[in-house]
Write a protein that holds these residues in place. Structure first.
Motif, PDB file in Angstrom:
ATOM      1  N   VAL A  56      26.283  82.858  41.662  1.00 44.24           N
ATOM      2  CA  VAL A  56      27.236  83.840  40.919  1.00 44.24           C
ATOM      3  C   VAL A  56      26.444  84.975  40.541  1.00 44.24           C
ATOM      4  CG1 VAL A  56      28.560  84.070  38.859  1.00 44.24           C
ATOM      5  CG2 VAL A  56      29.074  82.224  40.261  1.00 44.24           C
ATOM      6  N   LEU A  57      25.174  84.720  39.796  1.00 44.96           N
ATOM      7  CA  LEU A  57      24.567  85.740  39.383  1.00 44.96           C
ATOM      8  C   LEU A  57      23.972  86.785  40.818  1.00 44.96           C
ATOM      9  CD1 LEU A  57      22.059  84.220  36.894  1.00 44.96           C
ATOM     10  CD2 LEU A  57      23.758  86.033  36.547  1.00 44.96           C
ATOM     11  N   VAL A  58      23.725  86.251  41.847  1.00 49.21           N
ATOM     12  CA  VAL A  58      23.173  86.907  43.043  1.00 49.21           C
ATOM     13  C   VAL A  58      24.546  87.953  43.397  1.00 49.21           C
ATOM     14  CG1 VAL A  58      22.927  86.898  45.750  1.00 49.21           C
ATOM     15  CG2 VAL A  58      21.819  85.089  43.839  1.00 49.21           C
ATOM     16  N   LEU A  59      25.697  87.264  43.378  1.00 51.42           N
ATOM     17  CA  LEU A  59      26.826  88.225  43.588  1.00 51.42           C
ATOM     18  C   LEU A  59      27.371  89.123  42.471  1.00 51.42           C
ATOM     19  CD1 LEU A  59      29.245  88.693  45.664  1.00 51.42           C
ATOM     20  CD2 LEU A  59      30.573  86.415  44.400  1.00 51.42           C
ATOM     21  N   GLU A  60      26.910  88.929  41.383  1.00 49.89           N
ATOM     22  CA  GLU A  60      27.137  89.921  40.187  1.00 49.89           C
ATOM     23  C   GLU A  60      26.284  90.848  40.317  1.00 49.89           C
ATOM     24  OE1 GLU A  60      28.497  90.654  35.881  1.00 49.89           O
ATOM     25  OE2 GLU A  60      29.185  89.400  37.588  1.00 49.89           O
TER      26      GLU A  60
ATOM     27  N   GLY B  35      31.088  77.009  52.197  1.00 44.25           N
ATOM     28  CA  GLY B  35      30.132  76.313  51.606  1.00 44.25           C
ATOM     29  C   GLY B  35      29.203  77.467  50.459  1.00 44.25           C
ATOM     30  N   ARG B  36      29.747  78.686  50.536  1.00 42.92           N
ATOM     31  CA  ARG B  36      29.105  79.627  49.809  1.00 42.92           C
ATOM     32  C   ARG B  36      30.097  80.208  48.730  1.00 42.92           C
ATOM     33  NH1 ARG B  36      25.263  83.644  52.937  1.00 42.92           N
ATOM     34  NH2 ARG B  36      24.552  83.750  50.661  1.00 42.92           N
ATOM     35  N   ILE B  37      29.452  80.726  47.435  1.00 43.81           N
ATOM     36  CA  ILE B  37      30.646  81.200  46.645  1.00 43.81           C
ATOM     37  C   ILE B  37      30.894  82.812  47.320  1.00 43.81           C
ATOM     38  CG2 ILE B  37      30.914  82.296  44.487  1.00 43.81           C
ATOM     39  CD1 ILE B  37      29.038  79.846  43.501  1.00 43.81           C
ATOM     40  N   ALA B  38      32.227  82.836  47.257  1.00 41.83           N
ATOM     41  CA  ALA B  38      32.841  83.957  47.771  1.00 41.83           C
ATOM     42  C   ALA B  38      33.506  84.964  46.667  1.00 41.83           C
ATOM     43  CB  ALA B  38      34.040  83.617  48.633  1.00 41.83           C
ATOM     44  N   GLY B  39      33.377  84.470  45.597  1.00 43.66           N
ATOM     45  CA  GLY B  39      34.150  85.089  44.274  1.00 43.66           C
ATOM     46  C   GLY B  39      34.329  84.232  43.150  1.00 43.66           C
ATOM     47  N   TYR B  40      34.598  84.731  41.976  1.00 44.09           N
ATOM     48  CA  TYR B  40      34.681  84.101  40.652  1.00 44.09           C
ATOM     49  C   TYR B  40      35.475  84.895  39.710  1.00 44.09           C
ATOM     50  CZ  TYR B  40      30.858  87.375  39.591  1.00 44.09           C
ATOM     51  OH  TYR B  40      30.180  88.516  39.365  1.00 44.09           O
ATOM     52  N   ALA B  41      35.816  84.210  38.774  1.00 42.66           N
ATOM     53  CA  ALA B  41      36.625  84.868  37.580  1.00 42.66           C
ATOM     54  C   ALA B  41      36.688  84.172  36.496  1.00 42.66           C
ATOM     55  CB  ALA B  41      38.106  84.988  38.158  1.00 42.66           C
ATOM     56  N   GLY B  42      36.820  84.797  35.493  1.00 42.22           N
ATOM     57  CA  GLY B  42      37.002  84.269  33.972  1.00 42.22           C
ATOM     58  C   GLY B  42      37.880  84.589  32.928  1.00 42.22           C
TER      59      GLY B  42
ATOM     60  N   VAL C 230      34.809  89.663  43.860  1.00 42.09           N
ATOM     61  CA  VAL C 230      34.790  89.054  45.134  1.00 42.09           C
ATOM     62  C   VAL C 230      33.708  89.610  46.106  1.00 42.09           C
ATOM     63  CG1 VAL C 230      36.395  88.903  47.241  1.00 42.09           C
ATOM     64  CG2 VAL C 230      37.364  88.924  44.974  1.00 42.09           C
ATOM     65  N   ALA C 231      33.127  88.800  46.705  1.00 35.62           N
ATOM     66  CA  ALA C 231      31.938  89.152  47.681  1.00 35.62           C
ATOM     67  C   ALA C 231      32.734  90.398  48.580  1.00 35.62           C
ATOM     68  CB  ALA C 231      31.573  87.939  48.289  1.00 35.62           C
ATOM     69  N   ARG C 232      31.875  91.323  48.994  1.00 37.44           N
ATOM     70  CA  ARG C 232      32.167  92.507  49.780  1.00 37.44           C
ATOM     71  C   ARG C 232      32.796  92.080  50.943  1.00 37.44           C
ATOM     72  NH1 ARG C 232      29.992  96.869  46.993  1.00 37.44           N
ATOM     73  NH2 ARG C 232      27.868  96.405  45.755  1.00 37.44           N
ATOM     74  N   HIS C 233      32.393  91.010  51.616  1.00 34.43           N
ATOM     75  CA  HIS C 233      32.929  90.760  53.026  1.00 34.43           C
ATOM     76  C   HIS C 233      34.237  89.916  52.752  1.00 34.43           C
ATOM     77  CE1 HIS C 233      29.896  87.602  51.987  1.00 34.43           C
ATOM     78  NE2 HIS C 233      30.940  86.669  52.628  1.00 34.43           N
TER      79      HIS C 233
ATOM     80  N   GLY D 236      51.850  81.355  43.788  1.00 32.53           N
ATOM     81  CA  GLY D 236      51.070  80.115  44.428  1.00 32.53           C
ATOM     82  C   GLY D 236      50.046  80.858  44.900  1.00 32.53           C
ATOM     83  N   PRO D 237      49.069  79.918  45.386  1.00 29.98           N
ATOM     84  CA  PRO D 237      47.999  80.403  46.231  1.00 29.98           C
ATOM     85  C   PRO D 237      48.262  80.818  47.528  1.00 29.98           C
ATOM     86  CG  PRO D 237      47.788  77.900  45.797  1.00 29.98           C
ATOM     87  CD  PRO D 237      48.923  78.491  45.071  1.00 29.98           C
ATOM     88  N   ALA D 238      47.440  81.548  48.152  1.00 25.75           N
ATOM     89  CA  ALA D 238      47.837  81.944  49.474  1.00 25.75           C
ATOM     90  C   ALA D 238      47.239  80.794  50.480  1.00 25.75           C
ATOM     91  CB  ALA D 238      47.049  83.369  49.868  1.00 25.75           C
ATOM     92  N   ALA D 239      48.115  80.603  51.534  1.00 25.97           N
ATOM     93  CA  ALA D 239      47.406  79.611  52.563  1.00 25.97           C
ATOM     94  C   ALA D 239      46.223  79.933  53.119  1.00 25.97           C
ATOM     95  CB  ALA D 239      48.670  79.293  53.356  1.00 25.97           C
ATOM     96  N   GLY D 240      45.383  79.211  53.406  1.00 27.98           N
ATOM     97  CA  GLY D 240      44.320  79.494  54.178  1.00 27.98           C
ATOM     98  C   GLY D 240      43.235  80.248  53.561  1.00 27.98           C
ATOM     99  N   SER D 241      43.498  80.294  52.040  1.00 27.13           N
ATOM    100  CA  SER D 241      42.335  81.056  51.208  1.00 27.13           C
ATOM    101  C   SER D 241      41.321  79.987  50.979  1.00 27.13           C
ATOM    102  CB  SER D 241      42.908  81.640  50.159  1.00 27.13           C
ATOM    103  OG  SER D 241      43.902  82.713  50.207  1.00 27.13           O
ATOM    104  N   PRO D 242      40.170  80.575  50.574  1.00 25.83           N
ATOM    105  CA  PRO D 242      38.921  79.836  50.108  1.00 25.83           C
ATOM    106  C   PRO D 242      39.437  79.011  48.947  1.00 25.83           C
ATOM    107  CG  PRO D 242      38.171  82.010  50.647  1.00 25.83           C
ATOM    108  CD  PRO D 242      39.677  82.019  50.810  1.00 25.83           C
ATOM    109  N   SER D 243      38.761  77.782  48.854  1.00 27.52           N
ATOM    110  CA  SER D 243      39.196  76.957  47.770  1.00 27.52           C
ATOM    111  C   SER D 243      38.678  77.467  46.392  1.00 27.52           C
ATOM    112  CB  SER D 243      38.553  75.551  47.960  1.00 27.52           C
ATOM    113  OG  SER D 243      37.244  75.792  47.826  1.00 27.52           O
ATOM    114  N   VAL D 244      39.508  77.266  45.425  1.00 25.13           N
ATOM    115  CA  VAL D 244      39.230  77.693  43.913  1.00 25.13           C
ATOM    116  C   VAL D 244      38.975  76.449  43.319  1.00 25.13           C
ATOM    117  CG1 VAL D 244      39.914  79.024  42.021  1.00 25.13           C
ATOM    118  CG2 VAL D 244      40.098  80.024  44.314  1.00 25.13           C
TER     119      VAL D 244
END
Length: 165
Positions: free
Chosen positions: A9-13, A50-57, A72-75, A150-158
């Motif tokens: 998360v720090l790398v993305l931050e 298998g990688r962190i694509a985003g985070y929230a708090g 959210v990661a740029r890509h 509701g969560p969007a279908a096909g989205s990365p897991s949270v």
């Protein structure tokens, strides 16, 4: 978010917020308040491949919740992941029995403002010079009743906050 998520998360931050990135200690402190019956925080990570694509708090205090961070990661930007993370935070605010949710975003971050408006947030004020360096103002936004989108279908897991020793 779990303790072992902090380093990725720090790398993305640092990539997304190089001027005012949160420290490791700030994340540890937030996670320390996210477990048990007295929890007042909820932190999530989104994973893709298998990688962190985003985070929230989110932090809750009485009937008021405050979105602390969404990233959210740029890509992965523009894929709906930010909306999915926000929806999960709003569910958390409801679970904390909060009547209002507040957040701040940079006045020049139009993409984020549009996302928040889609969820029903309305501008309520400014915080002058809130973001440093650069003295950029923050737009303060408020949601009176958290939505349950509701969560969007096909989205990365949270997944929800958890600290394992």
């Amino acid at each position: 978010m779990r303790w072992w998520d902090i380093d990725p998360v720090l790398v993305l931050e640092k990539d997304l917020f190089p001027e005012d990135a949160w420290s490791r200690g700030m994340f540890w402190s937030e996670l320390a308040h996210s477990r048990g019956p007295e929890a007042t925080r909820r932190y999530l990570v989104a994973e893709a491949d298998g990688r962190i694509a985003g985070y929230a708090g989110l932090a809750a205090a009485g009937e008021l919740a405050d979105v602390q961070t969404i990233a959210v990661a740029r890509h992965h930007q523009g894929t709906g992941l930010g909306g999915r993370l926000l929806a999960e935070l709003l569910r958390a605010a409801t679970a904390f029995e909060c009547a209002e949710v507040m957040l701040e975003c940079r006045v020049d971050n139009i993409r984020a403002q549009k996302l928040y408006e889609r969820f029903g947030f309305v501008p309520v004020g400014f915080r002058r010079g809130y973001y440093q360096p650069g003295n950029v103002d923050a737009l303060v936004m408020r949601l009176a009743t958290p939505s349950d989108s509701g969560p969007a279908a096909g989205s990365p897991s949270v997944r929800e906050t958890e600290i394992n020793d």
